[in-house]
Design an enzyme around this catalytic site. Structure first.
Site, PDB file in Angstrom:
ATOM      1  CG  HIS A  18      28.749 120.407  40.207  1.00  9.78           C
ATOM      2  ND1 HIS A  18      29.651 119.936  39.771  1.00  9.78           N
ATOM      3  CD2 HIS A  18      27.784 119.818  41.742  1.00  9.78           C
ATOM      4  CE1 HIS A  18      29.720 118.626  40.596  1.00  9.78           C
ATOM      5  NE2 HIS A  18      28.022 119.016  41.884  1.00  9.78           N
ATOM      6  CG  ASP A  73      18.675 121.092  38.093  1.00 11.61           C
ATOM      7  OD1 ASP A  73      19.151 122.003  37.828  1.00 11.61           O
ATOM      8  OD2 ASP A  73      18.809 119.561  38.125  1.00 11.61           O
TER       9      ASP A  73
HETATM   10  C1  BDR Z   1      24.919 119.067  38.158  1.00 11.76           C
HETATM   11  O1  BDR Z   1      23.246 118.285  38.688  1.00 11.76           O
HETATM   12  C2  BDR Z   1      22.773 118.576  39.694  1.00 11.76           C
HETATM   13  O2  BDR Z   1      22.302 118.317  40.169  1.00 11.76           O
HETATM   14  C3  BDR Z   1      23.633 120.114  40.354  1.00 11.76           C
HETATM   15  O3  BDR Z   1      22.754 120.991  40.012  1.00 11.76           O
HETATM   16  C4  BDR Z   1      24.448 120.088  38.739  1.00 11.76           C
HETATM   17  O4  BDR Z   1      23.862 121.008  37.684  1.00 11.76           O
HETATM   18  C5  BDR Z   1      26.249 118.435  38.562  1.00 11.76           C
HETATM   19  O5  BDR Z   1      26.304 116.796  37.725  1.00 11.76           O
HETATM   20 CA    CA Z   2      21.578 122.357  38.491  1.00 17.96          CA
END
Ligand code: BDR
Ligand code: CA
Length: 317
Positions: A241, A9
Site C-alpha cells: 500500500h 503511522d
Molecule cells: C493503509 O492502512 C494502514 O494499515 C497501512 O499502513 C496503509 O497505510 C492501508 O489501508
Molecule cells: Ca500507513
C-alpha cells in the site's frame, strides 16, 4: 530529484515506504511526520526514528504529530495487522535520537513555506496532520507541488468497513478538509495497492540474507504482515500500500490515472469514511477533482521496489 515530506503511522508497509524513500536515488526525504494509526503515536515515532538509524539516515528530521483524529473516538491501533509494536515480528534497536520539538503540522507549514513549489507531501496514514496544517496556514495549498494520498477505495471493497479504507476511515473529517482544500491530489487507493503484492518467495529471499540487518527487518516485518493477509484476504502475500503511493509520487506513470470528482463521506452510518467518486458522464462539478489511480501493472512496480531496496542495501554494506 523529487523532494518529499512523508506522513506516516509506521506500520509495516509505512516502514517499507520509508526504506524505499531513503534508498531511492530519485527521492529526497526532506522530513517525516508521524501520526497515530497502525500503532500509537509514540510507537510510530519510535519505529520511524529507529528505522532511519538502521538505514544510516538519522539526519532526516522526524516530527511527531497528531495522537488522535480530529473527531475523537475513532479506531485506535491495528496490532492484528501490524503487530504489537507496529513492525510485525521485527525488532529494532532503540533510536538514539529523538523527534524534533516542532509539532508535525507546524513542521509541514515551515518546510513548505521554505521551499515553495518544490515539495510533494505523501500521506501514508490518516490525514490529520495535513488537515491541521492547511487549516492553520491555507497559503500552503498553493505552495505545495503535489499531494499523494495512500487511501480510499473507489471500485475495490473497503478494508476496514465494507466500503471504507483505513487511512480515510480513521479520520474522515481530516480527509474531507484535505480533499476540499484545493491541493492537487493523487489518490492511490486499494484499487491499485491490492494488486501489488509482495510474495512469500520474496520474503524467503530476504530471510536467506538476514545476516544483513536491513534484510532481516524486511523478512521479520513482512512475514507477520503476510500472515494477516493470508488469514483475512487469502492473498498469498501482502500489498505494497504505502510504498506504491511513494513510488507514484516518484513516477506517476506507474499507474493508470483518471481525473474524477471525489468526496469523502463523513456522516453515513454505513458509509462513513467512504471515498465516493462521481464516474458519471456529467459528474457533479462541485466536488474536488483528483487524479485517481485506477489501474496498475504490478510486475514493474515489484521489480522496481525490490531493485531499489537491493541496490540500496548492497551499497550500505
Ligand atoms: C493503509 O492502512 C494502514 O494499515 C497501512 O499502513 C496503509 O497505510 C492501508 O489501508
Ligand atoms: Ca500507513
Amino acid at each position: 530529484m523529487k523532494r518529499v515530506i512523508l506522513d506516516v503511522d509506521t506500520g509495516v508497509d509505512d516502514a517499507l515506504a520509508i526504506m524505499y524513500g531513503v534508498l531511492s536515488d530519485n527521492l529526497t526525504i526532506e522530513a517525516i511526520c508521524t501520526v497515530g494509526g497502525n500503532t500509537g503515536i509514540e510507537q510510530a515515532t519510535e519505529n520511524t526514528l529507529a528505522l532511519l538509524e538502521l538505514l544510516d539516515a538519522a539526519d532526516v528530521p522526524v516530527y511527531m504529530g497528531a495522537k488522535y483524529p480530529l473527531k475523537p473516538g475513532a479506531h485506535e491501533g491495528a496490532s492484528n495487522v501490524h503487530g504489537q509494536r507496529g513492525i510485525g515480528g521485527a525488532s529494532l534497536r532503540r533510536a538514539s535520537v529523538s523527534a524534533r520539538s516542532t509539532y508535525a503540522a507546524n513542521a509541514i507549514i515551515e518546510h513548505v513555506r521554505r521551499s515553495p513549489g518544490e515539495l510533494t507531501i505523501v500521506t501514508l496514514g490518516r490525514l490529520t496532520n495535513l488537515a491541521l496544517a492547511v487549516q492553520m496556514a491555507p497559503d500552503i495549498v498553493d505552495l505545495v507541488q503535489a499531494v499523494v494520498v495512500m487511501g480510499g477505495a473507489i471500485s475495490h471493497p473497503g478494508n476496514i468497513t465494507a466500503v471504507a479504507e483505513a487511512n480515510v476511515y480513521n479520520d474522515p473529517e481530516a480527509a474531507d478538509i484535505v480533499f476540499q482544500s484545493g491541493c492537487s491530489i493523487t489518490l492511490v487507493g486499494l484499487d491499485v495497492t491490492m494488486k501489488c503484492l509482495l510474495t512469500r518467495d520474496q520474503a524467503e529471499l530476504w530471510r536467506n540474507r538476514s545476516n544483513i540487518p536491513g534484510y532481516r527487518f524486511l523478512y521479520e516485518s513482512t512475514s507477520y504482515y503476510m500472515d494477516f493477509y493470508d488469514k483475512t484476504w487469502n492473498l498469498g502475500g501482502c500489498p505494497l500500500h504505502d510504498p506504491l503511493a511513494l513510488m507514484v509520487a516518484e513516477d506517476p506513470t506507474l499507474v493508470r490515472r483518471s481525473k474524477l470528482p471525489v468526496a469523502i463521506e463523513t456522516t453515513g452510518s454505513v458509509t462513513r469514511g467512504m471515498t465516493v467518486a462521481d464516474r458519471r458522464v456529467s459528474p457533479l462539478r462541485a466536488w474536488s477533482t483528483c487524479d485517481v489511480a485506477v489501474d496498475v501493472d504490478a510486475a514493474p512496480v515489484l521489480e522496481r521496489f525490490v531493485g531499489v531496496i537491493d541496490r540500496g542495501l548492497e551499497r550500505g554494506r
